[in-house]
Design a protein around this motif. Structure first.
Motif, PDB file in Angstrom:
ATOM      1  N   GLU A  86       1.383   6.565   0.941  1.00  0.00           N
ATOM      2  CA  GLU A  86       0.759   5.400   1.581  1.00  0.00           C
ATOM      3  C   GLU A  86      -0.751   5.507   1.452  1.00  0.00           C
ATOM      4  O   GLU A  86      -1.343   6.521   1.826  1.00  0.00           O
ATOM      5  CB  GLU A  86       1.156   5.344   3.058  1.00  0.00           C
ATOM      6  N   LEU A  87      -1.378   4.449   0.912  1.00  0.00           N
ATOM      7  CA  LEU A  87      -2.834   4.391   0.836  1.00  0.00           C
ATOM      8  C   LEU A  87      -3.369   3.499   1.948  1.00  0.00           C
ATOM      9  O   LEU A  87      -2.621   2.714   2.531  1.00  0.00           O
ATOM     10  CB  LEU A  87      -3.285   3.882  -0.534  1.00  0.00           C
ATOM     11  N   LEU A 123       3.504   3.394  -2.087  1.00  0.00           N
ATOM     12  CA  LEU A 123       3.973   3.527  -3.461  1.00  0.00           C
ATOM     13  C   LEU A 123       5.171   4.462  -3.515  1.00  0.00           C
ATOM     14  O   LEU A 123       5.226   5.461  -2.795  1.00  0.00           O
ATOM     15  CB  LEU A 123       2.852   4.063  -4.351  1.00  0.00           C
ATOM     16  N   ALA A 164      -3.930   0.614  -3.660  1.00  0.00           N
ATOM     17  CA  ALA A 164      -2.616   0.834  -4.279  1.00  0.00           C
ATOM     18  C   ALA A 164      -2.495   0.042  -5.580  1.00  0.00           C
ATOM     19  O   ALA A 164      -1.970   0.540  -6.580  1.00  0.00           O
ATOM     20  CB  ALA A 164      -1.506   0.442  -3.303  1.00  0.00           C
ATOM     21  N   GLY A 201      -3.224  10.008  -5.599  1.00  0.00           N
ATOM     22  CA  GLY A 201      -3.780   8.837  -4.926  1.00  0.00           C
ATOM     23  C   GLY A 201      -5.239   8.952  -4.543  1.00  0.00           C
ATOM     24  O   GLY A 201      -5.930   7.946  -4.392  1.00  0.00           O
ATOM     25  N   VAL A 211      -5.745   8.437   1.325  1.00  0.00           N
ATOM     26  CA  VAL A 211      -4.289   8.572   1.441  1.00  0.00           C
ATOM     27  C   VAL A 211      -3.968   8.740   2.921  1.00  0.00           C
ATOM     28  O   VAL A 211      -4.465   9.653   3.572  1.00  0.00           O
ATOM     29  CB  VAL A 211      -3.777   9.788   0.639  1.00  0.00           C
ATOM     30  N   TYR A 225       5.475  -0.095  -6.731  1.00  0.00           N
ATOM     31  CA  TYR A 225       5.312  -0.506  -5.337  1.00  0.00           C
ATOM     32  C   TYR A 225       6.620  -0.270  -4.586  1.00  0.00           C
ATOM     33  O   TYR A 225       7.708  -0.537  -5.096  1.00  0.00           O
ATOM     34  CB  TYR A 225       4.945  -1.989  -5.243  1.00  0.00           C
ATOM     35  N   ARG A 285       0.825  -1.216   0.000  1.00  0.00           N
ATOM     36  CA  ARG A 285       0.000   0.000   0.000  1.00  0.00           C
ATOM     37  C   ARG A 285       0.857   1.263   0.000  1.00  0.00           C
ATOM     38  O   ARG A 285       0.350   2.373  -0.121  1.00  0.00           O
ATOM     39  CB  ARG A 285      -0.992  -0.010   1.169  1.00  0.00           C
ATOM     40  N   GLU A 329      -4.050  -2.100   0.447  1.00  0.00           N
ATOM     41  CA  GLU A 329      -3.224  -2.609  -0.644  1.00  0.00           C
ATOM     42  C   GLU A 329      -4.034  -2.645  -1.939  1.00  0.00           C
ATOM     43  O   GLU A 329      -3.507  -2.377  -3.023  1.00  0.00           O
ATOM     44  CB  GLU A 329      -2.732  -4.013  -0.282  1.00  0.00           C
TER      45      GLU A 329
END
Length: 531
Positions: free
Chosen positions: A100-101, A61, A107, A79, A85, A130, A59, A104
């Motif tokens: 970071e989301l 990126l 992402a 995102g 986010v 990733y 999650r 996963e």
């Protein structure tokens, strides 16, 4: 000591982008769910970039090749359409960032989308992959400005829970901040398709979702950009413009909605971030609750008239539409009609082969039938609905053999071949097995080189023995004037400019696949460039 990573996710193998000591510190006493930090110049030296392009999904990126002046807001906006986010880390000295989301899955959707449609920030392509990290741990005290940015954005994120009874989510942002535009088409003499809107608006940034509907007997659309800034730019540039000459006027304002929830991918609605959505099998594309609020769909009829398409140069549009097909969007082929009706043709000149060549620029033509009792009209069957929409949006209103042709969707689902033994004077031709199809290979580069008809042509597959003068003479023989010519460095490709778009269309019909000798057949397509 400040600045030590105290809490890297358990079990994560230290990869090439590992946060090394001296960079960031986790914040146990923060009451915000997500914090932002921008590392300072010294911190940047302690980061290494990802080497692997295709790591295991995460999650977090890793974003590279960012423009120098890019802001946290712009990175976060990449995102947002895919989910919440939860963290960001900017490495300004390295022109990189970690995003970071919340999940996963979000992402993965984001990476899949941007692998088909190259993301741009400030007109510069950027790269997303990733990260080797499974989560980011950052110290919110390091950069209060960045923290404030994410706090502001969190207000928008909070809107992601749908309001009961609607398919779209609303939040307390002012309309001017919304990435969603409401578009009304006035004076609509010609149907405006979802793909036409995508083509026009993609010039201003990534178009993520579109919903079209009819309300108060007016064709309307909701269109969501990845970034509110793009929505602002599109509104300023396009509000009041005509899509076609003297008709189909765009009236644009900001929607109160900040996120569209699209249920189906078909000719009425499309979520370009979710190629897996069903086509809905002709069911309404909106929730019944919201559909009931809109007037019943009315059929949109083309009124005869000389229409010429909006001259918006657009490199990304067809590429994005084709990318949707390239990632296997179910319902694009099933949801859209594959058969086009072309009228006002020059019946003395037109042949199935000439229509195959011209329409083949926008998709793989399967069959062509010039109507026996009305030889100024023809039916053309494309390989899928996406290709028929592309061909219609690019070729309606263009001049072919001195006449302005009109292109609409036909009510026919297929083009029937003549019964065996019946002579139809060569008016029907099956091109299903033609070796000249441009888009047979999945992911073909030709998908990225679909442009509206233009006076400049792109030539390729030129043998070494053919000189500029040979090509100028060849193209002048099609009845037009060659205004300019330029070889690419390797002399295998060139740009050639005719004096009008109509002359370029004629030259493409006559000379695409022309045998130049040495087993080289010339390839001709429209170019977005000028010489």
């Amino acid at each position: 000591m400040d600045g030590i990573v105290t809490d890297v996710a358990v079990g994560v193998k230290r990869g090439s982008d590992e946060l090394l000591s001296g960079s960031v510190l986790s914040s146990p006493n923060s009451n915000m769910s997500s914090m932002v930090v921008t590392a300072n110049g010294n911190d940047n030296k302690k980061f290494k970039s990802d080497d692997k392009m295709d790591g295991a999904p995460s999650r977090v990126l890793h974003i590279r090749k960012l423009p120098g002046e890019v802001t946290e807001t712009e990175v976060i906006a990449l995102g947002l359409p895919f989910g919440k986010v939860t963290n960001i880390l900017m490495l300004k000295g390295k022109n990189q960032a970690f995003l970071e989301l919340a999940t996963e899955e979000a992402a993965i959707t984001m990476v899949n989308y941007y692998s088909a449609v190259t993301p741009h920030l400030r007109n510069q392509p950027i790269y997303i992959q990733y990260s080797n990290h499974k989560e980011l741990k950052t110290d919110n005290t390091l950069n209060q400005r960045a923290q404030a940015v994410l706090q502001a954005v969190t207000a928008v994120q909070a809107s992601n829970a749908p309001i009961s009874g609607t398919t779209v989510s609303e939040s307390a942002v002012t309309p001017a901040q919304s990435p969603v535009l409401r578009i009304i088409i006035d004076n609509m003499y010609y149907p405006v398709t979802l793909d036409v809107l995508h083509q026009i608006f993609s010039k201003f940034g990534a178009v993520l979702k579109i919903i079209t509907f009819t309300k108060n007997n007016q064709f309307q659309a909701l269109l969501q950009f990845g970034d509110p800034v793009n929505a602002q730019q599109a509104k300023q540039a396009l509000d009041g413009q005509n899509i076609y000459n003297a008709c189909c006027t765009l009236r644009i304002d900001f929607s109160k909605l900040v996120n569209l929830n699209v249920k189906y991918n078909n000719d009425k609605s499309r979520d370009y971030t979710r190629p897996d959505l069903p086509s809905g099998d002709g069911q309404p594309t909106l929730d019944p609750a919201i559909a009931a609020a809109f007037a019943k769909e009315t059929s949109l009829l083309a009124v005869p008239g000389a229409l010429s398409p909006l001259a918006i140069p657009n490199a990304a549009a067809a590429a994005a539409a084709a990318a949707a097909g390239r990632v296997g969007m179910p319902g694009v082929s099933a949801g859209g009609n594959t058969v086009l009706l072309v009228s006002n043709l020059n019946e003395e000149m037109v042949t199935p082969q000439s229509l195959f060549t011209l329409f083949g620029v926008y998709g793989d033509v399967q069959r062509v039938k010039i109507l026996y009792n009305k030889k100024d009209s023809a039916l053309i069957q494309m390989a899928d609905g996406n290709q028929s929409q592309l061909a219609m949006s690019h070729l309606n209103g263009q001049k072919m053999y001195g006449k302005i042709i009109r292109v609409t969707l036909s009510k026919h689902q297929t083009v029937q071949l003549p019964r065996e033994g019946l002579d139809d004077q060569g008016l029907t031709k099956d091109f299903g097995n033609s070796p000249l199809h441009r888009f047979k290979k999945p992911g073909s580069k030709n998908f990225q080189n679909i442009f509206p008809p233009s006076a400049t042509l792109h030539l390729s597959n030129i043998p070494p023995s053919v000189a500029e003068e040979d090509l100028r003479t060849l193209f002048a023989n099609t009845g037009g004037t060659v205004k300019a010519f330029k070889f690419f460095q390797d002399h295998k490709m060139a740009l050639l400019q005719m004096s009008t778009v109509e002359e370029a269309i004629q030259a493409l019909i006559d000379l695409h696949n022309y045998n130049l000798g040495e087993s080289h057949h010339l390839r001709v397509s429209f170019s977005k460039s000028t010489i």
